[in-house]
Design an enzyme around this catalytic site. Structure first.
Site, PDB file in Angstrom:
ATOM      1  N   CYS A   1       7.610 -14.387 -21.362  1.00 48.89           N
ATOM      2  CA  CYS A   1       7.445 -15.884 -21.959  1.00 48.89           C
ATOM      3  C   CYS A   1       6.712 -16.525 -20.639  1.00 48.89           C
ATOM      4  CB  CYS A   1       8.657 -16.517 -22.357  1.00 48.89           C
ATOM      5  SG  CYS A   1       9.602 -15.408 -23.374  1.00 48.89           S
ATOM      6  N   GLU A   2       5.450 -16.203 -20.404  1.00 51.90           N
ATOM      7  CA  GLU A   2       4.583 -16.954 -19.431  1.00 51.90           C
ATOM      8  C   GLU A   2       3.263 -16.679 -19.935  1.00 51.90           C
ATOM      9  OE1 GLU A   2       5.212 -17.400 -15.246  1.00 51.90           O
ATOM     10  OE2 GLU A   2       7.487 -16.759 -15.596  1.00 51.90           O
TER      11      GLU A   2
ATOM     12  N   PRO B   1      -0.746   3.497   6.872  1.00 48.81           N
ATOM     13  CA  PRO B   1      -1.458   3.052   5.475  1.00 48.81           C
ATOM     14  C   PRO B   1      -0.388   3.098   4.245  1.00 48.81           C
ATOM     15  CG  PRO B   1      -1.904   5.523   6.309  1.00 48.81           C
ATOM     16  CD  PRO B   1      -1.079   4.710   7.364  1.00 48.81           C
ATOM     17  N   GLY B   2      -0.570   2.420   3.346  1.00 45.89           N
ATOM     18  CA  GLY B   2       0.292   2.466   2.377  1.00 45.89           C
ATOM     19  C   GLY B   2      -0.507   2.651   1.093  1.00 45.89           C
TER      20      GLY B   2
ATOM     21  N   GLY C   1      -4.053  -0.836   5.857  1.00 46.55           N
ATOM     22  CA  GLY C   1      -5.016  -1.905   5.162  1.00 46.55           C
ATOM     23  C   GLY C   1      -6.236  -1.406   4.586  1.00 46.55           C
TER      24      GLY C   1
HETATM   25  N1  LLP Z   1       1.569  -2.390   7.844  1.00 44.95           N
HETATM   26  C1  LLP Z   1       2.056  -3.403   7.731  1.00 44.95           C
HETATM   27  C2  LLP Z   1       2.675  -4.381   9.132  1.00 44.95           C
HETATM   28  C3  LLP Z   1       1.990  -4.189   6.799  1.00 44.95           C
HETATM   29  O1  LLP Z   1       2.206  -5.621   6.606  1.00 44.95           O
HETATM   30  C4  LLP Z   1       1.126  -3.727   5.783  1.00 44.95           C
HETATM   31  C5  LLP Z   1       1.020  -4.275   4.322  1.00 44.95           C
HETATM   32  C6  LLP Z   1       0.758  -2.512   5.860  1.00 44.95           C
HETATM   33  C7  LLP Z   1       1.162  -1.733   6.871  1.00 44.95           C
HETATM   34  C8  LLP Z   1       0.296  -1.425   4.516  1.00 44.95           C
HETATM   35  O2  LLP Z   1      -1.035  -1.780   4.230  1.00 44.95           O
HETATM   36  P1  LLP Z   1      -1.757  -1.135   3.105  1.00 44.95           P
HETATM   37  O3  LLP Z   1      -2.486   0.125   3.942  1.00 44.95           O
HETATM   38  O4  LLP Z   1      -0.900  -0.747   1.948  1.00 44.95           O
HETATM   39  O5  LLP Z   1      -2.822  -1.943   2.830  1.00 44.95           O
HETATM   40  N2  LLP Z   1       1.478  -6.653  -2.464  1.00 44.95           N
HETATM   41  C9  LLP Z   1       0.117  -6.594  -2.173  1.00 44.95           C
HETATM   42  C10 LLP Z   1      -0.046  -5.992  -0.578  1.00 44.95           C
HETATM   43  C11 LLP Z   1       0.725  -6.666   0.553  1.00 44.95           C
HETATM   44  C12 LLP Z   1       0.723  -5.838   1.713  1.00 44.95           C
HETATM   45  C13 LLP Z   1       1.555  -6.170   2.891  1.00 44.95           C
HETATM   46  N3  LLP Z   1       1.500  -5.383   3.891  1.00 44.95           N
HETATM   47  C14 LLP Z   1      -0.664  -6.155  -3.045  1.00 44.95           C
HETATM   48  O6  LLP Z   1      -0.301  -5.973  -4.025  1.00 44.95           O
HETATM   49  O7  LLP Z   1      -1.962  -6.031  -2.981  1.00 44.95           O
END
Ligand code: LLP
Length: 421
Positions: A346-347, A276-277, A239
């Site tokens: 087309c949107e 973290p993603g 997050g």
């Molecule tokens: N762990 C869990 C259980 C999660 O649901 C998520 C993200 C993460 C870790 C990783 O979070 P991060 O470090 O990436 O913030 N599509 C959206 C973001 C969706 C996030 C979903 N869960 C966007 O493009 O902003």
């Protein structure tokens, strides 16, 4: 910090000129930097130094196997949320004991597959899921390591669609009911209840929501231990946000986040996992696109690109901001004017930016969307029968297409026409 910089007037990805890359790959495409990926993973790993820990990359952010292998080779674990991600992580060589399975609706097939691979841990989100995992594990003569995801009812202060830690969100079990649920879980024969999991949302730009959540987790750890549970692992989710607008934003750094973790839960002696993603891959990726036309509207100019909402949906879906920069460096002090930057779909929602101030751009010019590495390629679709765009990974002066652009036939031939037609 990233590795997409102008050099001799042309944006480079590490040591590769984007114009050279475009000549080989065509547009649009995603481009990732190994150096940035590595740096960001290392920042988290260093931030948790001194505590037993595993950084489990949330592969939903960008799941190309080349990215997974790059991170896996650095020692990363993976946070997976589907059977598909599990298979992908495995295909990329991530060992089961570094895979954590999250998600609110794991199917029996997915649970079975994960147990067969001997994954590190399930992050469990409900009582029925606990029962299913216990039953399936028992049938395999196994015991599943589980952490239960608690919903701490904390406001993550982020976009509503990506906040997950409030009681109205579907995620986790209410923290107030945690003692009962842990007692139930401990009595289930197929489970080894090892920890607590929490994840409150994505793109957090302040530390206090984390602090509030982690303090609640620390308190809960003591309570559960007093109840006789051997809580030895804490999964603190992902997050941490990234700057999307260069120079204007300064979200907390991983080292401050790591210090917060030490301060709030360090005294418990637990092994720490984080997921973290976005921070690992977000600024490690760009989307490169070409201007098809510049069109003068009634009161504005439209920059029509060959990338569209199906390639990068974040602006349409979350009103997300991405810096858009020309690949050829503009002259110092070059005049700017406002463009609505759009794709060919087309949107009207196929709009990347409105009234964006950019230096003059013309037909055929190249632009790059910055900070597009996370939730870019993975959320793309073939809407309008537009092929999924390629992904390229750069490593120093080398680059490789790590997902090729499909042909129209590849797409069309997936359909079958039934015999009665
Ligand atoms: N762990 C869990 C259980 C999660 O649901 C998520 C993200 C993460 C870790 C990783 O979070 P991060 O470090 O990436 O913030 N599509 C959206 C973001 C969706 C996030 C979903 N869960 C966007 O493009 O902003």
């Amino acid at each position: 910090m990233d590795h997409f910089l102008y050099r001799d007037g042309v944006m480079h990805a590490e040591d590769v000129s984007l114009t050279d890359m475009v000549a080989q790959v065509g547009t649009p495409f995603y481009c990732y930097s190994t150096a940035t990926l590595t740096r960001h993973f290392q920042l988290f790993d260093d931030a948790l130094a001194g505590m037993p820990h595993l950084v489990c990359y949330a592969m939903k952010a960008a799941s190309n196997q080349a990215i997974l292998k790059t991170l896996g080779d650095l020692g990363a674990g993976m946070d997976v949320v589907s059977g598909g991600e599990l298979a992908r992580a495995t295909a990329a060589g991530i060992p089961g004991d570094r895979i954590v399975f999250s998600g609110v609706g794991k199917t029996h097939e997915e649970i079975h597959a994960a147990l067969s691979l001997g994954i590190r841990q399930f992050n469990v989100e409900s009582e029925p899921e606990l029962r299913a995992i216990s039953e399936i594990a028992s049938s395999l003569d196994a015991r599943a390591a589980v952490a239960i995801r608690v919903n701490p009812d904390v406001d993550a202060k982020t976009h509503a669609k990506i906040a997950t830690g409030k009681s109205e969100n579907k995620f986790g079990i209410p923290i107030a009911r945690a003692r009962d649920v842990y007692a139930e879980a401990a009595a289930m024969p197929g489970l080894d209840v090892i920890g607590i999991d929490v994840h409150i949302g994505s793109q957090l730009t302040q530390l206090d929501p984390f602090e509030a959540a982690y303090k609640k987790v620390a308190e809960l750890t003591e309570v559960l231990r007093a109840d006789g549970h051997d809580i030895r692992r804490l999964d603190l989710g992902g997050g941490l946000g990234i700057p999307y607008s260069q120079g204007n934003e300064a979200p907390p750094l991983p080292k401050d986040y790591g210090a917060l973790i030490k301060r709030t839960v360090g005294h418990l002696g637990c092994e720490i996992e984080i997921e973290p993603g976005r921070l690992i891959v977000g600024n490690a990726g760009i989307l490169v696109s070409r201007v098809i036309y510049v069109k003068s509207g009634q009161d504005r100019d439209f920059l029509i690109l060959d990338a569209a909402m199906n390639d990068l949906i974040r602006p349409s879906m979350y009103d997300a901001y991405h810096d858009i920069v020309p690949v050829i460096q503009p002259a110092v002090g070059a005049e700017r004017s406002a463009y609505d930057v759009v794709g060919p779909v087309c949107e009207s929602g196929d709009t990347f930016a409105k009234a964006r101030q950019l230096t003059a751009l013309h037909e055929g010019d190249l632009v790059a969307f910055r900070s597009a590495g996370a939730y870019g390629a993975v959320m793309s679709s073939e809407y309008n029968t537009r092929p999924l765009i390629p992904e390229v990974l750069v490593h120093g002066s080398e680059f490789a297409v790590v997902r090729a652009r499909p042909s129209f036939d590849d797409i069309i031939n997936r359909d079958t026409i039934p015999y009665w037609l």
